[in-house]
Design an enzyme around this catalytic site. Sequence first.
Site, PDB file in Angstrom:
ATOM      1  N   ILE A  67     -23.328  32.455   8.030  1.00 13.51           N
ATOM      2  CA  ILE A  67     -24.292  31.942   6.797  1.00 13.51           C
ATOM      3  C   ILE A  67     -23.408  31.906   5.400  1.00 13.51           C
ATOM      4  O   ILE A  67     -23.794  31.474   4.425  1.00 13.51           O
ATOM      5  CB  ILE A  67     -25.501  32.990   6.435  1.00 13.51           C
ATOM      6  CG1 ILE A  67     -25.025  34.384   6.330  1.00 13.51           C
ATOM      7  CG2 ILE A  67     -26.429  32.804   7.633  1.00 13.51           C
ATOM      8  CD1 ILE A  67     -26.304  35.416   6.150  1.00 13.51           C
ATOM      9  N   SER A  68     -22.112  32.536   5.504  1.00 11.24           N
ATOM     10  CA  SER A  68     -21.188  32.563   4.395  1.00 11.24           C
ATOM     11  C   SER A  68     -20.020  32.597   4.805  1.00 11.24           C
ATOM     12  O   SER A  68     -19.663  33.207   5.842  1.00 11.24           O
ATOM     13  CB  SER A  68     -21.459  33.641   3.380  1.00 11.24           C
ATOM     14  OG  SER A  68     -20.683  33.484   2.268  1.00 11.24           O
TER      15      SER A  68
END
Length: 206
Positions: A67-68
Amino acid sequence: MTASTDPTNPDEALAKRLVDSSHLHSQAAIDAFRTTDRHAFLPGVDLASAYKENAVPIKHDEHGEMISCITAPSIVATQLEQLGAQPGHKILEAGAATGYNAALLGKIVSPGGQVWTLDVDQDLVASASQHLAEASVGNATAIMADDAAVLPEHAPYDRIIFTVDPGDVKLLEQLAPGGRLALPMRTAAASPAASPSNATRTPVAI
């Protein structure tokens, strides 16, 4: 800070690689890459992985999905060159991640410039803040925010850059005359910000 010219220095080698591949052109951006330790923004990641030409995941969700991440060096270089930040500029960045991009921007806009980098995850904001402090980048601040539009108090911004999906961008009114908004290419065409309401405000797909 004087840029190293030691070819064994990984940041010097990275800058040279990006110049040779035509991703870096401006001296300010080249010097920023040379003097910013990318590896320091990726604690726990081995040196080779930190400098490879790939994105490096820094956070996953409960299902193991990324997610990052810290963006691949050539993409970071392209973003910064197209953004065209200058000394004294005020910059708004959406997507703090590790703080590396904000550190580069902070050096590019010095002296007199300021960078605000936003993220929705408090843990990412905390780590980005720590990395920026350890790198002695005093003109870049990481802030927790659910939406880039929630930081109008420092507007107008000379440059606004998204390193994440911008969704429904409504930030042109926060750009200074002659300002520039940079968006990921995959979403720029569909974004309302891709059609400037003022010809002096220039969206750039990255």
